[in-house]
Design a protein around this motif. Structure first.
Motif, PDB file in Angstrom:
ATOM      1  N   PRO A  71       0.824  -1.220   0.000  1.00  0.00           N
ATOM      2  CA  PRO A  71       0.000   0.000   0.000  1.00  0.00           C
ATOM      3  C   PRO A  71       0.851   1.259   0.000  1.00  0.00           C
ATOM      4  CG  PRO A  71      -0.765  -1.551   1.675  1.00  0.00           C
ATOM      5  CD  PRO A  71       0.495  -2.128   1.102  1.00  0.00           C
ATOM      6  N   GLY A  72       2.046   1.203   0.607  1.00  0.00           N
ATOM      7  CA  GLY A  72       2.923   2.380   0.632  1.00  0.00           C
ATOM      8  C   GLY A  72       3.351   2.775  -0.779  1.00  0.00           C
TER       9      GLY A  72
ATOM     10  N   ILE B  73      -0.498   3.335  -2.880  1.00  0.00           N
ATOM     11  CA  ILE B  73      -1.534   4.275  -2.420  1.00  0.00           C
ATOM     12  C   ILE B  73      -0.910   5.420  -1.613  1.00  0.00           C
ATOM     13  CG2 ILE B  73      -3.789   4.475  -1.224  1.00  0.00           C
ATOM     14  CD1 ILE B  73      -4.335   2.083  -2.831  1.00  0.00           C
ATOM     15  N   ALA B  74      -0.361   5.079  -0.437  1.00  0.00           N
ATOM     16  CA  ALA B  74       0.044   6.146   0.493  1.00  0.00           C
ATOM     17  C   ALA B  74       1.084   7.088  -0.122  1.00  0.00           C
ATOM     18  CB  ALA B  74       0.579   5.526   1.779  1.00  0.00           C
ATOM     19  N   GLY B  75       2.083   6.525  -0.813  1.00  0.00           N
ATOM     20  CA  GLY B  75       3.158   7.388  -1.299  1.00  0.00           C
ATOM     21  C   GLY B  75       2.873   8.041  -2.645  1.00  0.00           C
TER      22      GLY B  75
ATOM     23  N   ASP C 252      -3.528  10.822  -3.968  1.00  0.00           N
ATOM     24  CA  ASP C 252      -4.769  10.089  -3.712  1.00  0.00           C
ATOM     25  C   ASP C 252      -5.499   9.755  -5.012  1.00  0.00           C
ATOM     26  OD1 ASP C 252      -5.501  12.560  -4.374  1.00  0.00           O
ATOM     27  OD2 ASP C 252      -6.676  13.005  -2.563  1.00  0.00           O
TER      28      ASP C 252
ATOM     29  N   ASN D 203      -7.835  -2.932  -0.787  1.00  0.00           N
ATOM     30  CA  ASN D 203      -6.721  -2.662   0.112  1.00  0.00           C
ATOM     31  C   ASN D 203      -6.789  -3.577   1.315  1.00  0.00           C
ATOM     32  OD1 ASN D 203      -4.534  -1.385   1.165  1.00  0.00           O
ATOM     33  ND2 ASN D 203      -5.439   0.676   1.138  1.00  0.00           N
ATOM     34  N   ASP D 204      -5.647  -4.012   1.793  1.00  0.00           N
ATOM     35  CA  ASP D 204      -5.583  -4.714   3.073  1.00  0.00           C
ATOM     36  C   ASP D 204      -6.566  -5.884   3.126  1.00  0.00           C
ATOM     37  OD1 ASP D 204      -4.189  -4.819   5.336  1.00  0.00           O
ATOM     38  OD2 ASP D 204      -5.046  -3.025   6.266  1.00  0.00           O
TER      39      ASP D 204
END
Ligand SMILES: Cc1cc2nc3c(=O)[nH]c(=O)nc-3n(C[C@H](O)[C@H](O)[C@H](O)COP(=O)(O)OP(=O)(O)OC[C@H]3O[C@@H](n4cnc5c(N)ncnc54)[C@H](O)[C@@H]3O)c2cc1C
Length: 412
Positions: A228-229, A232-234, A237, A270-271
């Motif tokens: 996810p880093g 998505i996160a890095g 959005d 996600n997740d």
């Protein structure tokens, strides 16, 4: 049965066929979009028991003969053909458009005698003392309807109704991944028996991987999986922007998608990796993703949904005949199912171990070639196949420590 995906439809079909009164409640109106399109060969046996083989043979789902790996710079491995390893009709499987496949399975449940209600959301599972005794349906402006049942089956997929309600859900912290995916029309298709091959295409520097799954109606499903880093996160959005950026940086995909329509909808998950600490309790059983999901690599999801649905149907039928629907009796399939889950989990952990390569593992352990292929086809319940896991985990530990020592990135 709460949920009409592959797991719920399987349990419902196999119980109704034996004369059990089955009510299946599905919140959506089918057909509905769902991800999880690539089957593995060992799904054959449950599909056969469900009476689905002829229907699938008559369908326009591409036949899947093989899996092929493609490196980040576009180098293609030779396709791995399942039927060459095990020449049998069960070794050729399908790539399925889930909206259509799930509708076929649900129709099949109805044909076997289950009552199916769509657009019906279960709001709660009713308990008396510690026993599940039925469900409450969403009110829809009317007074709430409750339905009693001897056994409640949770087949709610990633919603994991019972695991959430009873606080049984356990995230798998080693497999925290995200996925961005879409359907393209007009993308490149190989010809002949390679048309329905699953391609696993590595992202630059092995930062993740793409699936490439040919479907009917000139569609190809493309999905990007990674941490996810990274996805998505890095990356701000806008997952769709990340998706198209990574496609553009991937030579094998860029060329295959050059003439394809840009998809109107890009999906994100996600997740999604977790398990459940219990598979059944007094008056209830969980199946499929409601019980747990590992990871999209190796396409184990629908297989595990079908086999857990089948095992649960057998356990429920035996419990009803015995007049004892306690958790102890309903969970008799736990050991067998967990051995299959453990098998997939081990090869998935191996895939994500930095520095790991199946090719190099087999150079050290050629005697395990057959076991590895059996696992990848879904033959996960045979104890002999599990003999691979001691050398596999030793190999993973050794490559992991070496890789960390020299600071390499993971390789395929
Ligand atoms: C990114 C990604 C890629 C994947 N790729 C693959 C692949 O290539 N091959 C593969 O085999 N698997 C794949 N999977 C896994 C696969 O999607 C699942 O394992 C499979 O769909 C599980 O089937 P199921 O019947 O348990 O759940 P689902 O198919 O999710 O069905 C659950 C049903 O329950 C209904 N429901 C939920 N809550 C309620 C409620 N309260 N009341 C009534 N109905 C309810 C839902 O509407 C849904 O129809 C992938 C998964 C992910 C996340």
């Amino acid at each position: 049965v709460i949920g009409g995906g592959p797991a719920g439809a399987t349990t419902a079909s196999l119980l109704a066929r034996r004369g059990v009164d089955v009510l299946l409640l599905e919140k959506s109106a089918f057909p509905r979009f769902h991800i999880g399109e690539s089957l593995i060969p060992e799904t054959y046996w449950t599909l056969e028991r469900l009476g689905m083989i002829q229907k699938l043979e008559a369908s326009d789902f591409p036949r899947k003969y093989s899996v092929q790996f493609v490196s980040g710079n576009g180098k293609e491995s030779a396709p791995f053909y399942f039927h060459k390893f095990k020449p049998a009709k069960s070794s050729i499987t399908w790539q399925v458009l889930r909206s259509r496949f799930d509708s076929m399975l649900l129709d099949n449940a109805r044909e076997h005698g289950a009552e199916v209600r769509q657009s019906t959301r279960v709001r709660n599972v009713l308990f008396e003392e510690r026993r599940a005794v039925g469900v409450a349906l969403a009110a829809n402006g009317r007074s709430e309807e409750t339905i009693r049942a001897s056994v409640v089956v949770d087949a709610t997929g990633q919603s994991s109704f019972m695991a959430r309600k009873l606080d049984l859900k356990r995230p798998d912290r080693r497999l925290r991944k995200a996925a961005i995916f879409a359907h393209f029309r007009g993308a490149h298709r190989d010809s002949g028996i390679d048309e329905g091959a699953t391609l696993i295409i590595y992202v630059r520097e092995n930062l993740g991987w793409f699936w490439y799954i040919p479907l009917p109606d000139d569609l190809v499903s493309v999905g990007l999986v990674g941490d996810p880093g990274f996805l998505i996160a890095g990356r701000g959005d806008d997952p769709a922007k990340t998706f198209f950026e990574e496609i553009d940086l991937c030579p094998a995909l860029r060329s295959r998608l050059s003439k394809a329509d840009i998809p109107s909808k890009v999906h994100v998950a996600n997740d999604f990796s977790y398990g459940s600490s219990e598979i059944a309790g007094d008056g209830w059983v969980s199946v499929g993703d409601a019980l747990g999901f590992l990871d999209p690599i190796y396409s184990s999801g629908v297989f595990l949904a079908l086999v857990s649905g089948e095992m649960a149907a057998d356990a429920i039928y035996a419990a009803l005949r015995k007049g004892d629907t306690s958790g102890a009796v309903l969970s008799t399939f736990r050991g067998r199912l967990e051995s299959g889950l453990d098998a997939f989990r081990n090869i998935i952990y191996a895939f994500y171990t930095p520095g790991f390569s199946f090719k190099r593992f087999l150079e050290h352990h050629p005697d395990h070639h057959g076991n590895l292929v059996s696992l990848l086809m879904g033959d996960v319940f045979r104890p002999e196949v599990h003999e691979i896991f001691t050398p596999l985990s030793q190999y993973c530990e050794s490559v992991h420590s070496t890789t960390l020592a020299v600071g390499e990135r993971p390789v395929s």
